[in-house]
Design a protein around this motif. Structure first.
Motif, PDB file in Angstrom:
ATOM      1  N   GLU A 159       0.826  -1.205   0.000  1.00  0.00           N
ATOM      2  CA  GLU A 159       0.000   0.000   0.000  1.00  0.00           C
ATOM      3  C   GLU A 159       0.864   1.260   0.000  1.00  0.00           C
ATOM      4  O   GLU A 159       0.410   2.332  -0.414  1.00  0.00           O
ATOM      5  N   ILE A 160       2.075   1.166   0.524  1.00  0.00           N
ATOM      6  CA  ILE A 160       3.084   2.204   0.379  1.00  0.00           C
ATOM      7  C   ILE A 160       4.337   1.535  -0.171  1.00  0.00           C
ATOM      8  O   ILE A 160       4.474   0.304  -0.124  1.00  0.00           O
ATOM      9  N   ASP A 161       5.256   2.354  -0.691  1.00  0.00           N
ATOM     10  CA  ASP A 161       6.411   1.797  -1.389  1.00  0.00           C
ATOM     11  C   ASP A 161       7.715   1.874  -0.606  1.00  0.00           C
ATOM     12  O   ASP A 161       8.553   0.975  -0.717  1.00  0.00           O
ATOM     13  N   ILE A 162       7.908   2.956   0.161  1.00  0.00           N
ATOM     14  CA  ILE A 162       9.191   3.133   0.844  1.00  0.00           C
ATOM     15  C   ILE A 162       8.982   3.715   2.240  1.00  0.00           C
ATOM     16  O   ILE A 162       8.001   4.411   2.507  1.00  0.00           O
ATOM     17  N   LEU A 163       9.941   3.405   3.114  1.00  0.00           N
ATOM     18  CA  LEU A 163      10.024   3.990   4.447  1.00  0.00           C
ATOM     19  C   LEU A 163      11.470   4.405   4.688  1.00  0.00           C
ATOM     20  O   LEU A 163      12.404   3.704   4.287  1.00  0.00           O
ATOM     21  N   GLY A 164      11.660   5.529   5.359  1.00  0.00           N
ATOM     22  CA  GLY A 164      13.001   5.967   5.715  1.00  0.00           C
ATOM     23  C   GLY A 164      13.364   5.543   7.127  1.00  0.00           C
ATOM     24  O   GLY A 164      12.515   5.118   7.914  1.00  0.00           O
ATOM     25  N   GLY A 165      14.646   5.651   7.448  1.00  0.00           N
ATOM     26  CA  GLY A 165      15.111   5.384   8.804  1.00  0.00           C
ATOM     27  C   GLY A 165      14.891   3.968   9.271  1.00  0.00           C
ATOM     28  O   GLY A 165      14.623   3.729  10.450  1.00  0.00           O
ATOM     29  N   ALA A 166      15.013   2.995   8.371  1.00  0.00           N
ATOM     30  CA  ALA A 166      14.684   1.606   8.699  1.00  0.00           C
ATOM     31  C   ALA A 166      15.948   0.788   8.970  1.00  0.00           C
ATOM     32  O   ALA A 166      16.949   0.912   8.269  1.00  0.00           O
ATOM     33  N   THR A 167      15.856  -0.067   9.971  1.00  0.00           N
ATOM     34  CA  THR A 167      16.943  -0.983  10.306  1.00  0.00           C
ATOM     35  C   THR A 167      16.685  -2.336   9.650  1.00  0.00           C
ATOM     36  O   THR A 167      15.578  -2.871   9.735  1.00  0.00           O
ATOM     37  N   ARG A 168      17.699  -2.862   9.004  1.00  0.00           N
ATOM     38  CA  ARG A 168      17.568  -4.152   8.326  1.00  0.00           C
ATOM     39  C   ARG A 168      17.486  -5.286   9.349  1.00  0.00           C
ATOM     40  O   ARG A 168      18.302  -5.367  10.269  1.00  0.00           O
ATOM     41  N   THR A 169      16.478  -6.143   9.214  1.00  0.00           N
ATOM     42  CA  THR A 169      16.357  -7.348  10.037  1.00  0.00           C
ATOM     43  C   THR A 169      15.964  -8.511   9.135  1.00  0.00           C
ATOM     44  O   THR A 169      15.338  -8.303   8.086  1.00  0.00           O
ATOM     45  N   PRO A 170      16.287  -9.750   9.518  1.00  0.00           N
ATOM     46  CA  PRO A 170      15.885 -10.906   8.704  1.00  0.00           C
ATOM     47  C   PRO A 170      14.377 -10.981   8.500  1.00  0.00           C
ATOM     48  O   PRO A 170      13.912 -11.342   7.412  1.00  0.00           O
ATOM     49  N   GLU A 171      13.606 -10.645   9.515  1.00  0.00           N
ATOM     50  CA  GLU A 171      12.146 -10.695   9.387  1.00  0.00           C
ATOM     51  C   GLU A 171      11.651  -9.709   8.337  1.00  0.00           C
ATOM     52  O   GLU A 171      10.811 -10.044   7.491  1.00  0.00           O
ATOM     53  N   ARG A 172      12.180  -8.501   8.353  1.00  0.00           N
ATOM     54  CA  ARG A 172      11.738  -7.486   7.398  1.00  0.00           C
ATOM     55  C   ARG A 172      12.195  -7.808   5.979  1.00  0.00           C
ATOM     56  O   ARG A 172      11.517  -7.442   5.012  1.00  0.00           O
ATOM     57  N   GLU A 173      13.325  -8.480   5.853  1.00  0.00           N
ATOM     58  CA  GLU A 173      13.822  -8.806   4.519  1.00  0.00           C
ATOM     59  C   GLU A 173      12.914  -9.796   3.792  1.00  0.00           C
ATOM     60  O   GLU A 173      13.033  -9.960   2.573  1.00  0.00           O
ATOM     61  N   GLN A 174      11.999 -10.421   4.495  1.00  0.00           N
ATOM     62  CA  GLN A 174      11.061 -11.324   3.840  1.00  0.00           C
ATOM     63  C   GLN A 174      10.062 -10.571   2.968  1.00  0.00           C
ATOM     64  O   GLN A 174       9.530 -11.129   2.003  1.00  0.00           O
ATOM     65  N   PHE A 175       9.804  -9.289   3.299  1.00  0.00           N
ATOM     66  CA  PHE A 175       8.831  -8.531   2.510  1.00  0.00           C
ATOM     67  C   PHE A 175       9.374  -7.197   2.006  1.00  0.00           C
ATOM     68  O   PHE A 175       8.636  -6.429   1.379  1.00  0.00           O
ATOM     69  N   ALA A 176      10.660  -6.923   2.245  1.00  0.00           N
ATOM     70  CA  ALA A 176      11.208  -5.634   1.830  1.00  0.00           C
ATOM     71  C   ALA A 176      12.661  -5.764   1.404  1.00  0.00           C
ATOM     72  O   ALA A 176      13.399  -6.623   1.889  1.00  0.00           O
ATOM     73  N   TRP A 177      13.048  -4.896   0.465  1.00  0.00           N
ATOM     74  CA  TRP A 177      14.458  -4.698   0.156  1.00  0.00           C
ATOM     75  C   TRP A 177      14.983  -3.555   1.011  1.00  0.00           C
ATOM     76  O   TRP A 177      14.212  -2.711   1.490  1.00  0.00           O
ATOM     77  N   PHE A 178      16.299  -3.501   1.166  1.00  0.00           N
ATOM     78  CA  PHE A 178      16.936  -2.399   1.875  1.00  0.00           C
ATOM     79  C   PHE A 178      18.050  -1.830   1.003  1.00  0.00           C
ATOM     80  O   PHE A 178      18.908  -2.576   0.530  1.00  0.00           O
ATOM     81  N   THR A 179      18.013  -0.517   0.802  1.00  0.00           N
ATOM     82  CA  THR A 179      19.125   0.119   0.111  1.00  0.00           C
ATOM     83  C   THR A 179      20.356   0.076   1.011  1.00  0.00           C
ATOM     84  O   THR A 179      20.265  -0.263   2.197  1.00  0.00           O
ATOM     85  N   GLU A 180      21.487   0.437   0.452  1.00  0.00           N
ATOM     86  CA  GLU A 180      22.645   0.601   1.324  1.00  0.00           C
ATOM     87  C   GLU A 180      22.330   1.721   2.316  1.00  0.00           C
ATOM     88  O   GLU A 180      21.512   2.607   2.035  1.00  0.00           O
ATOM     89  N   PRO A 181      22.922   1.706   3.508  1.00  0.00           N
ATOM     90  CA  PRO A 181      22.605   2.729   4.507  1.00  0.00           C
ATOM     91  C   PRO A 181      22.854   4.142   3.975  1.00  0.00           C
ATOM     92  O   PRO A 181      23.819   4.378   3.248  1.00  0.00           O
ATOM     93  N   TYR A 182      21.955   5.053   4.334  1.00  0.00           N
ATOM     94  CA  TYR A 182      22.128   6.441   3.905  1.00  0.00           C
ATOM     95  C   TYR A 182      22.482   7.372   5.064  1.00  0.00           C
ATOM     96  O   TYR A 182      22.892   8.507   4.843  1.00  0.00           O
TER      97      TYR A 182
END
Length: 275
Positions: free
Chosen positions: A102-125
């Protein structure tokens, strides 16, 4: 006694009063404007979820969304030739929206194995960075003290409930010998109010949030950052696998890398510490 309590209450009320909407987020910059790219320039449209947390993201009169992460993600999406719009929600709601596309991106996100199941993560900004704030009148006294020395001197440290400040702070919070030295509050402004009234000796706060509160409340002569800083986890742009395809994600990731390398991201970060 009643007079003292009334004065303390007044001090808290004044500090918690609503602040103006001036600040770096209102400034237009070449690398990071909060305005979305014109529709005719791109067929790529992305929805950024946001929850209110000044100075990272906040809304002013008229509904315009501003802030540090808004500026940075706008710069990234503009460079990727995408148009950006915004949708507000709580962090928990936004994570579910991202999962469902329903939304495409979120900022300020920490990469976790659980989140990687439904999201990609850019390199840290950027990195989450916390500073120790003290009363200006005590800076000379506390300047050369390490965190360990402060804790062993039985100093009281103001922190916000449920914040993660990194392993160094967590080790003291979890140690039964030091737990009573942490004074918890629901919001950052309360910690700085307690600092003004000498109810705590120091307060740990996100360095950009602390700088914004001090600037808006005109407390620069009263509260200052201690030289000690704490770095927590690097944060990335979190991208929905349900709504963003591989090619579009790769464009976003490449844009983060480019803007980090050419110094544009550092320039935006500096504006929020030294407006």
């Amino acid at each position: 006694m009643h007079t003292s309590r009334m004065l303390q209450g007044l001090a808290i009320a004044l500090l918690l009063a609503a602040c103006g909407d001036t600040g770096p987020g209102n400034q237009q910059t070449e690398t990071a404007s909060p305005q979305a790219a014109p529709a005719e320039e791109s067929q790529c449209e992305l929805v950024m979820g946001w929850d209110p947390w000044e100075p990272y993201q906040y809304e002013i009169a008229g509904g315009q969304v501003l802030g540090l992460d808004v500026d940075l993600l706008t710069a990234v999406t503009n460079h990727a030739d995408c148009r950006l719009s915004f949708r507000k929600g709580s962090w928990r709601e936004l994570l579910q929206m991202l999962r469902e596309g329903e939304i495409d991106i979120l900022g300020g996100a920490t990469r976790t194995p659980e989140r990687e199941q439904f999201a990609w993560f850019t390199e840290p900004y950027r990195d989450e960075q916390f500073s120790l704030f003290v009363a200006a009148t005590r800076l000379d006294e506390l300047r050369d003290m390490s965190l360990e020395q402060m804790m062993n001197a039985d100093l009281q440290i103001g922190v916000v409930e449920d914040y993660l400040y990194g392993e160094r702070i967590s080790a003291f919070q979890d140690d039964s010998g030091y737990q009573d030295q942490f004074v918890y509050s629901a919001m950052s402004e309360t910690n700085l109010s307690r600092l003004l009234m000498a109810q705590v000796d120091a307060a740990i706060e996100d360095k950009y949030v602390g700088a914004a509160i001090i600037r808006h409340k005109n407390l620069g002569n009263d509260i200052v950052p201690h030289p000690m800083q704490f770095t927590s986890n690097p944060v990335s742009i979190m991208v929905s696998r349900a709504s963003v395809d591989d090619a579009k994600f790769e464009r976003l990731d490449a844009s983060v890398a480019y803007l980090r390398e050419n110094g544009a991201i550092d320039k935006v970060l500096a504006q929020y510490l030294n407006p």
